[in-house]
Write a protein that holds these residues in place. Sequence first.
Motif, PDB file in Angstrom:
ATOM      1  N   VAL A 145       1.002  -1.287  -0.392  1.00 37.17           N
ATOM      2  CA  VAL A 145       0.447   0.062  -0.104  1.00 37.17           C
ATOM      3  C   VAL A 145       0.742   1.014   0.439  1.00 37.17           C
ATOM      4  CG1 VAL A 145      -1.813  -1.095   0.901  1.00 37.17           C
ATOM      5  CG2 VAL A 145      -0.093   0.015   3.119  1.00 37.17           C
ATOM      6  N   CYS A 146       2.007   0.899   0.454  1.00 41.23           N
ATOM      7  CA  CYS A 146       2.921   2.428   0.500  1.00 41.23           C
ATOM      8  C   CYS A 146       3.846   2.596  -0.727  1.00 41.23           C
ATOM      9  CB  CYS A 146       3.864   1.977   1.704  1.00 41.23           C
ATOM     10  SG  CYS A 146       5.405   0.219   1.207  1.00 41.23           S
ATOM     11  N   GLY A 147       2.918   1.691  -2.243  1.00 39.92           N
ATOM     12  CA  GLY A 147       3.688   1.722  -3.305  1.00 39.92           C
ATOM     13  C   GLY A 147       4.882   1.044  -3.574  1.00 39.92           C
ATOM     14  N   ASP A 148       5.367   0.436  -2.592  1.00 35.44           N
ATOM     15  CA  ASP A 148       7.188  -0.408  -2.458  1.00 35.44           C
ATOM     16  C   ASP A 148       6.564  -1.709  -3.272  1.00 35.44           C
ATOM     17  OD1 ASP A 148       8.829   1.712  -1.978  1.00 35.44           O
ATOM     18  OD2 ASP A 148       8.303   1.010   0.364  1.00 35.44           O
ATOM     19  N   TRP A 149       7.370  -2.649  -3.775  1.00 27.80           N
ATOM     20  CA  TRP A 149       6.663  -3.500  -4.419  1.00 27.80           C
ATOM     21  C   TRP A 149       7.987  -4.602  -4.600  1.00 27.80           C
ATOM     22  CZ3 TRP A 149       9.431  -4.968  -8.686  1.00 27.80           C
ATOM     23  CH2 TRP A 149      10.332  -4.057  -9.248  1.00 27.80           C
ATOM     24  N   LEU A 179       9.899  -1.864   5.319  1.00 24.08           N
ATOM     25  CA  LEU A 179      10.951  -0.563   5.580  1.00 24.08           C
ATOM     26  C   LEU A 179      10.061   0.466   5.486  1.00 24.08           C
ATOM     27  CD1 LEU A 179      14.153  -0.902   5.292  1.00 24.08           C
ATOM     28  CD2 LEU A 179      13.757  -0.265   3.083  1.00 24.08           C
ATOM     29  N   CYS A 180       8.150   0.551   5.191  1.00 20.25           N
ATOM     30  CA  CYS A 180       8.279   1.659   5.797  1.00 20.25           C
ATOM     31  C   CYS A 180       7.374   1.334   7.026  1.00 20.25           C
ATOM     32  CB  CYS A 180       7.018   1.611   4.187  1.00 20.25           C
ATOM     33  SG  CYS A 180       7.465   2.345   3.192  1.00 20.25           S
ATOM     34  N   GLU A 181       7.054  -0.228   6.936  1.00 20.81           N
ATOM     35  CA  GLU A 181       6.356  -0.049   8.773  1.00 20.81           C
ATOM     36  C   GLU A 181       7.788   0.424  10.151  1.00 20.81           C
ATOM     37  OE1 GLU A 181       5.089  -4.488   8.439  1.00 20.81           O
ATOM     38  OE2 GLU A 181       2.946  -3.640   8.004  1.00 20.81           O
ATOM     39  N   GLU A 212      17.880   3.823   2.342  1.00 24.21           N
ATOM     40  CA  GLU A 212      17.762   2.504   2.077  1.00 24.21           C
ATOM     41  C   GLU A 212      16.387   1.983   1.399  1.00 24.21           C
ATOM     42  OE1 GLU A 212      17.808   0.319   6.015  1.00 24.21           O
ATOM     43  OE2 GLU A 212      17.449  -1.955   4.405  1.00 24.21           O
ATOM     44  N   ARG A 213      15.582   2.637   1.277  1.00 24.97           N
ATOM     45  CA  ARG A 213      14.054   2.509   0.882  1.00 24.97           C
ATOM     46  C   ARG A 213      14.191   3.209  -0.826  1.00 24.97           C
ATOM     47  NH1 ARG A 213       8.579   5.653   0.908  1.00 24.97           N
ATOM     48  NH2 ARG A 213       7.390   4.149  -0.583  1.00 24.97           N
ATOM     49  N   SER A 214      14.914   4.175  -1.001  1.00 21.31           N
ATOM     50  CA  SER A 214      15.488   4.876  -2.896  1.00 21.31           C
ATOM     51  C   SER A 214      16.847   4.055  -2.636  1.00 21.31           C
ATOM     52  CB  SER A 214      15.332   6.278  -2.450  1.00 21.31           C
ATOM     53  OG  SER A 214      16.906   6.089  -1.673  1.00 21.31           O
TER      54      SER A 214
HETATM   55 ZN   LIG Z   1       7.858   1.035   1.827  1.00 20.34          ZN
END
Ligand SMILES: [Zn+2]
Length: 114
Positions: A10-14, A50-52, A102-104
């Motif tokens: 849901v955060c757009g990451d995959w 990561l977003c969590e 890390e996410r980017s």
């Molecule tokens: Zn995410």
Amino acid sequence: MCFFDQHRFVCGDWKWGHFRQHCNREYRMGETCGMKLVMQTYPVGQKCKLCEKIDTKMRRRQAEVERISRWNREGSKFRASIEKSTDIIRLLDSEIYELGCERSRRLQGIGSAH
Ligand SMILES: [Zn+2]
């Protein structure tokens, strides 16, 4: 180009899911050609790990901010607590920044097809 499932958070990451289908560029049995294509996208009803993690740290940070403003209203007797809390916020800020990097990095990593 070999086909894989894709899981979208849901955060757009995959992230890549199961391998589904070989292409005709397959060289050896059981090996993919290394070029990943999306077979099907499955929505995941939550944010990525990561977003969590970032969310958890943001909530923690917010709680510290609220404590500080409460202590500030009490006058000077909580000065040591405020300083400690400020250190925690500083630490959380750098951790949140690292997680964001890390996410980017990861987005770039899986975004490039090869
Ligand atoms: Zn995410």
